[in-house]
Write an enzyme that holds these catalytic residues in place. Structure first.
Site: not given
Ligand code: SIN
Length: 494
Positions: A14, A113, A227, A273, A330, A365
């Site tokens: 970022a 994923e 995670h 997740r 994570h 997320r």
């Protein structure tokens, strides 16, 4: 006093995305990082970047998957901006020289994923996407921005309700004051507040602590993504085993070889997740070992060179096809409340990447949306800054008189408390216990206020930031009564 157009705190994807664009637009940028520029989560990122670039994909489908993983708590407008801007910004990144992995026919190779309806994750160097992306950003930035390494930011300088500068301590022990009309917070999340994490060792909740002390609003701090698959041997974790491994056919099994995600969620090993992490955790809590069975993946070493190296350097023979795993901290969905264009509630302060909570991730997320967020919102933040006309205001930092409450706990102690009290499964009792623990280190009735840095080492200031962030997270979790995604309260449903 050092004056510049823009100060960026942090040096990951970022920060670099903001810096590249601002330099393109003629701004003078200083990047401040407490370690060296390579020490960040971005260089460690394995999975990839999710983006609707396939002909049979659409940004609407990416939007729906992002919302569904986030339990619908996402900010819909911000999420739409992310997925809609993504294809154009990624195409431009490719035009700037970025090489994503391709199929034999030269087309982009898309990986699958968790919680994505289809394979839409582009990757580079197999599972070295973050490193390859950062190498390209370093190239694109060149020497156009000044990067000051090993110089932690101690506090923001706030004057009349506006962020106007920062105070740092450099490697020679000098305190330096920087002022700029724009200060961008991009120093990542909170991984090392927990004992097992995929994060770089430098990630200690600094963004949250700095923003809190400056009076900027924070949001959704209770949402911490674990995670499900960190390489774990004898309870110790040794790095990430990418979700792309499950995307390519890896299966979670117990010691008897039985699938543990069977009957837990219709998407099984590719469930969101938070669901997979809780499932693995429930087994490891009973003392069972859980493995990722990779026997169904051909050419594992060439597709996953980084994972192979992590396994082999820690004595795991991947030819035996079983990688021991457990969940670890994570990604922080919460952070400094910000818009996709970076503005926070404190004029002059901008936040982007994992440090920010634009609420595109909701309560959980979607895989491979974080590098994307850094690139897309980094670009939008830079353009917003370049198009605005804030004026430089200068101010000196007033050294606080408050002293730290000593002795401080160790980082390990804090991590243990966080896992026990604010971890994968939480209860009202555990959260109260966490809050009480953190408050015992509070130096002032007003909270974790700024303390005199002249009396502390950099390590102590880092621990102070961890205590501050831990306390704020525990309180946010206590205040969210229902279970949502990564905030899981035992016996409480949403
Ligand atoms: C992974 O490779 O599993 C991590 C990717 C991500 O966090 O989005």
């Amino acid at each position: 006093m050092i004056l510049t157009d823009v100060i960026i705190i942090g040096a990951g994807i970022a920060a670099h995305s903001v810096a590249c664009r601002l330099c393109d637009r003629g701004k003078k940028v200083i990047i401040l990082t407490k370690s060296n520029k390579h020490d960040c989560n971005s260089t460690l990122a394995q999975g990839g970047i999710s983006v609707a670039l396939r002909e049979d994909d659409s940004y609407m489908s990416h939007y729906e998957d992002t919302l569904s993983a986030g339990c619908g708590l996402n900010d819909k407008e911000a999420t739409m901006t992310l997925v809609k801007e993504a294809p154009g910004i990624i195409r431009e990144f490719i035009e700037s020289g970025m090489n994503f992995d391709k199929n034999a026919d030269g087309s982009l190779s898309f990986g699958r994923e968790a919680a994505h309806k289809l394979a839409r994750v582009i990757h580079a160097g197999g599972d070295r996407t973050g490193l390859k992306v950062m190498e390209q950003l370093y190239k694109n930035l060149g020497d156009r921005a000044e990067i000051r390494e090993n110089e932690p930011v101690i506090d923001l300088i706030v004057k009349d309700g506006e962020a106007v500068g920062v105070i740092t301590r450099d490697k020679d022990g000098n305190f330096n004051t920087y002022c700029a009309p724009y200060i961008v917070l991009a120093a990542g999340g909170i991984g090392n507040l927990f004992p097992g994490t995929s994060n770089d060792a430098t990630i200690t909740g600094d963004s949250i602590a700095l923003a809190y002390r400056s009076g900027a609003e924070l949001k959704n701090l209770e949402f911490i993504q674990f995670h499900p698959t960190l390489l774990t041997i004898n309870g110790k974790n040794f790095g990430l085993i990418s979700e792309a491994v499950r995307g390519d056919g890896g299966i979670l099994v117990n010691e008897k070889g039985e699938r543990i995600m069977e009957g837990v969620h219709p998407l099984k090993d590719l469930a969101p997740r938070d669901v997979v992490s809780r499932a693995v955790y429930s087994h490891t809590q009973k003392g069972e070992n859980i493995y990722l069975d990779i026997s169904g993946i051909s050419g594992f070493r060439s597709r996953f060179p980084n994972v192979s190296e992590i396994c082999e350097s820690n004595g795991v023979d991947i030819d035996k096809n079983l990688i021991p795993v457990a969940p670890g901290a994570h990604f922080h969905m919460g952070g400094v409340k910000a818009l996709p264009t970076g503005e926070t509630t404190l004029p002059g302060l901008y936040a982007v990447g994992e440090a920010a909570c634009t609420n595109v991730h909701g309560a959980n997320r979607l895989a491979s949306n974080s590098l994307l967020e850094g690139l897309v919102f980094g670009r939008l933040t830079a353009d917003n800054i370049a198009d605005s006309d804030r004026h430089m205001r200068t101010a000196q930092y007033t050294m606080p008189t408050v002293k730290m409450n000593v002795p401080l706990p160790s980082k390990k102690d804090i991590a243990k408390v966080m896992m026990k009290c604010v971890g994968i499964v939480r209860t009202e009792k555990s959260l109260l216990e966490g809050i009480e623990y953190f408050e015992s280190f509070m130096p002032d009735k007003k909270g974790f206020v700024s303390i005199n840095p002249m009396l502390c080492t950099d390590e102590e200031l880092e621990i102070y930031n961890m205590l501050t962030a831990g306390w704020l997270i525990a309180k946010a979790a206590y205040n969210r009564k229902e279970s949502f995604g990564a905030h899981y309260m035992e016996n409480r449903l949403n």
